[in-house]
Design a protein around this motif. Sequence first.
Motif, PDB file in Angstrom:
ATOM      1  N   ALA A  61     -11.432  12.269   3.521  1.00  0.00           N
ATOM      2  CA  ALA A  61     -11.829  13.671   3.435  1.00  0.00           C
ATOM      3  C   ALA A  61     -11.295  14.330   2.164  1.00  0.00           C
ATOM      4  CB  ALA A  61     -11.341  14.430   4.661  1.00  0.00           C
ATOM      5  N   ARG A  62     -10.158  13.815   1.634  1.00  0.00           N
ATOM      6  CA  ARG A  62      -9.557  14.383   0.419  1.00  0.00           C
ATOM      7  C   ARG A  62      -9.173  13.258  -0.547  1.00  0.00           C
ATOM      8  NH1 ARG A  62      -5.295  18.871   1.939  1.00  0.00           N
ATOM      9  NH2 ARG A  62      -5.660  19.317  -0.223  1.00  0.00           N
ATOM     10  N   PRO A  63     -10.151  12.543  -1.080  1.00  0.00           N
ATOM     11  CA  PRO A  63      -9.838  11.376  -1.918  1.00  0.00           C
ATOM     12  C   PRO A  63      -9.236  11.727  -3.277  1.00  0.00           C
ATOM     13  CG  PRO A  63     -12.179  11.801  -1.947  1.00  0.00           C
ATOM     14  CD  PRO A  63     -11.576  12.749  -0.945  1.00  0.00           C
ATOM     15  N   ASP A  64      -9.343  12.997  -3.711  1.00  0.00           N
ATOM     16  CA  ASP A  64      -8.834  13.379  -5.023  1.00  0.00           C
ATOM     17  C   ASP A  64      -7.383  13.815  -5.012  1.00  0.00           C
ATOM     18  OD1 ASP A  64     -11.339  12.866  -5.971  1.00  0.00           O
ATOM     19  OD2 ASP A  64     -12.000  14.941  -5.820  1.00  0.00           O
ATOM     20  N   GLU A  65      -6.802  13.989  -3.841  1.00  0.00           N
ATOM     21  CA  GLU A  65      -5.427  14.445  -3.723  1.00  0.00           C
ATOM     22  C   GLU A  65      -4.458  13.338  -4.169  1.00  0.00           C
ATOM     23  OE1 GLU A  65      -2.647  16.490  -0.317  1.00  0.00           O
ATOM     24  OE2 GLU A  65      -4.277  15.214   0.289  1.00  0.00           O
ATOM     25  N   ARG A  66      -3.412  13.708  -4.883  1.00  0.00           N
ATOM     26  CA  ARG A  66      -2.379  12.738  -5.276  1.00  0.00           C
ATOM     27  C   ARG A  66      -1.371  12.635  -4.149  1.00  0.00           C
ATOM     28  NH1 ARG A  66      -2.110  11.283 -10.862  1.00  0.00           N
ATOM     29  NH2 ARG A  66      -3.648  12.491 -12.000  1.00  0.00           N
ATOM     30  N   LEU A  67      -1.182  11.432  -3.670  1.00  0.00           N
ATOM     31  CA  LEU A  67      -0.228  11.194  -2.589  1.00  0.00           C
ATOM     32  C   LEU A  67       0.941  10.377  -3.119  1.00  0.00           C
ATOM     33  CD1 LEU A  67      -2.662  10.215   0.293  1.00  0.00           C
ATOM     34  CD2 LEU A  67      -1.659  12.440  -0.170  1.00  0.00           C
ATOM     35  N   PHE A  68       2.123  10.639  -2.569  1.00  0.00           N
ATOM     36  CA  PHE A  68       3.327   9.943  -2.995  1.00  0.00           C
ATOM     37  C   PHE A  68       4.050   9.372  -1.793  1.00  0.00           C
ATOM     38  CE2 PHE A  68       2.345  12.886  -6.329  1.00  0.00           C
ATOM     39  CZ  PHE A  68       2.621  12.166  -7.472  1.00  0.00           C
ATOM     40  N   VAL A  69       4.795   8.296  -2.040  1.00  0.00           N
ATOM     41  CA  VAL A  69       5.660   7.697  -1.033  1.00  0.00           C
ATOM     42  C   VAL A  69       7.056   7.577  -1.635  1.00  0.00           C
ATOM     43  CG1 VAL A  69       3.852   6.398   0.163  1.00  0.00           C
ATOM     44  CG2 VAL A  69       5.068   5.348  -1.743  1.00  0.00           C
ATOM     45  N   ARG A  70       8.034   7.545  -0.758  1.00  0.00           N
ATOM     46  CA  ARG A  70       9.403   7.364  -1.224  1.00  0.00           C
ATOM     47  C   ARG A  70       9.588   5.919  -1.667  1.00  0.00           C
ATOM     48  NH1 ARG A  70      14.804   9.836   1.386  1.00  0.00           N
ATOM     49  NH2 ARG A  70      16.174   9.076  -0.238  1.00  0.00           N
ATOM     50  N   VAL A  71      10.183   5.760  -2.834  1.00  0.00           N
ATOM     51  CA  VAL A  71      10.419   4.447  -3.421  1.00  0.00           C
ATOM     52  C   VAL A  71      11.920   4.216  -3.452  1.00  0.00           C
ATOM     53  CG1 VAL A  71      10.131   3.037  -5.494  1.00  0.00           C
ATOM     54  CG2 VAL A  71       8.367   4.684  -4.864  1.00  0.00           C
ATOM     55  N   GLY A  72      12.366   3.045  -3.029  1.00  0.00           N
ATOM     56  CA  GLY A  72      13.781   2.706  -3.131  1.00  0.00           C
ATOM     57  C   GLY A  72      14.669   3.477  -2.179  1.00  0.00           C
ATOM     58  N   ASN A  73      14.478   3.289  -0.916  1.00  0.00           N
ATOM     59  CA  ASN A  73      15.279   3.968   0.098  1.00  0.00           C
ATOM     60  C   ASN A  73      16.752   3.610  -0.018  1.00  0.00           C
ATOM     61  OD1 ASN A  73      14.581   5.902   1.885  1.00  0.00           O
ATOM     62  ND2 ASN A  73      13.786   4.531   3.442  1.00  0.00           N
ATOM     63  N   GLY A  74      17.619   4.623  -0.107  1.00  0.00           N
ATOM     64  CA  GLY A  74      19.059   4.397  -0.112  1.00  0.00           C
ATOM     65  C   GLY A  74      19.633   3.903  -1.417  1.00  0.00           C
ATOM     66  N   THR A  76      21.079   4.144  -5.303  1.00  0.00           N
ATOM     67  CA  THR A  76      21.865   5.100  -6.070  1.00  0.00           C
ATOM     68  C   THR A  76      21.035   5.615  -7.250  1.00  0.00           C
ATOM     69  OG1 THR A  76      22.778   3.442  -7.557  1.00  0.00           O
ATOM     70  CG2 THR A  76      23.992   3.875  -5.493  1.00  0.00           C
ATOM     71  N   ALA A  77      21.536   6.650  -7.904  1.00  0.00           N
ATOM     72  CA  ALA A  77      20.846   7.204  -9.065  1.00  0.00           C
ATOM     73  C   ALA A  77      20.674   6.147 -10.156  1.00  0.00           C
ATOM     74  CB  ALA A  77      21.611   8.409  -9.607  1.00  0.00           C
ATOM     75  N   GLU A  78      21.688   5.318 -10.359  1.00  0.00           N
ATOM     76  CA  GLU A  78      21.611   4.272 -11.379  1.00  0.00           C
ATOM     77  C   GLU A  78      20.555   3.224 -11.016  1.00  0.00           C
ATOM     78  OE1 GLU A  78      24.578   5.189  -9.896  1.00  0.00           O
ATOM     79  OE2 GLU A  78      25.199   6.475 -11.561  1.00  0.00           O
ATOM     80  N   GLN A  79      20.484   2.872  -9.756  1.00  0.00           N
ATOM     81  CA  GLN A  79      19.487   1.903  -9.312  1.00  0.00           C
ATOM     82  C   GLN A  79      18.072   2.471  -9.455  1.00  0.00           C
ATOM     83  OE1 GLN A  79      21.266   1.392  -5.438  1.00  0.00           O
ATOM     84  NE2 GLN A  79      21.827  -0.737  -5.901  1.00  0.00           N
ATOM     85  N   LEU A  80      17.909   3.760  -9.161  1.00  0.00           N
ATOM     86  CA  LEU A  80      16.598   4.379  -9.322  1.00  0.00           C
ATOM     87  C   LEU A  80      16.208   4.464 -10.790  1.00  0.00           C
ATOM     88  CD1 LEU A  80      16.710   7.201  -6.644  1.00  0.00           C
ATOM     89  CD2 LEU A  80      15.509   5.013  -6.518  1.00  0.00           C
TER      90      LEU A  80
END
Length: 114
Positions: A61-74, A76-80
Amino acid sequence: MRVTTDLWAAALLRRVFNSGGFAAVLQRGAGEAGAAFILVRDRFGEVRLLGPAPQTSYDSARPDERLFVRVGNGETAEQLDARIEREKRFDPDIWVVEIEAGSLPVEELVSIRE
């Protein structure tokens, strides 16, 4: 028709600033169709990375919407940061936008799928 990544990133920055937050483009990729990653930092030092959702997550119904998922659960900032560097080596056309949300939570600024 989907908006360009350049226009989408500019709109996101404006929304974040209008809500009293801070935002910056750390990596500018392809203006027309570069994949976008969002590095979210909160005022308590917590960091999370949001990346493009898999194509199967999109609603017909909304194919143009940008969707995001969380990447790298848990991670650290350095790891991300290292993960972002790996993504850049894989696809040099990615965008990386860092935000610190103001009065609006991140979930109201972008669409996140769990």
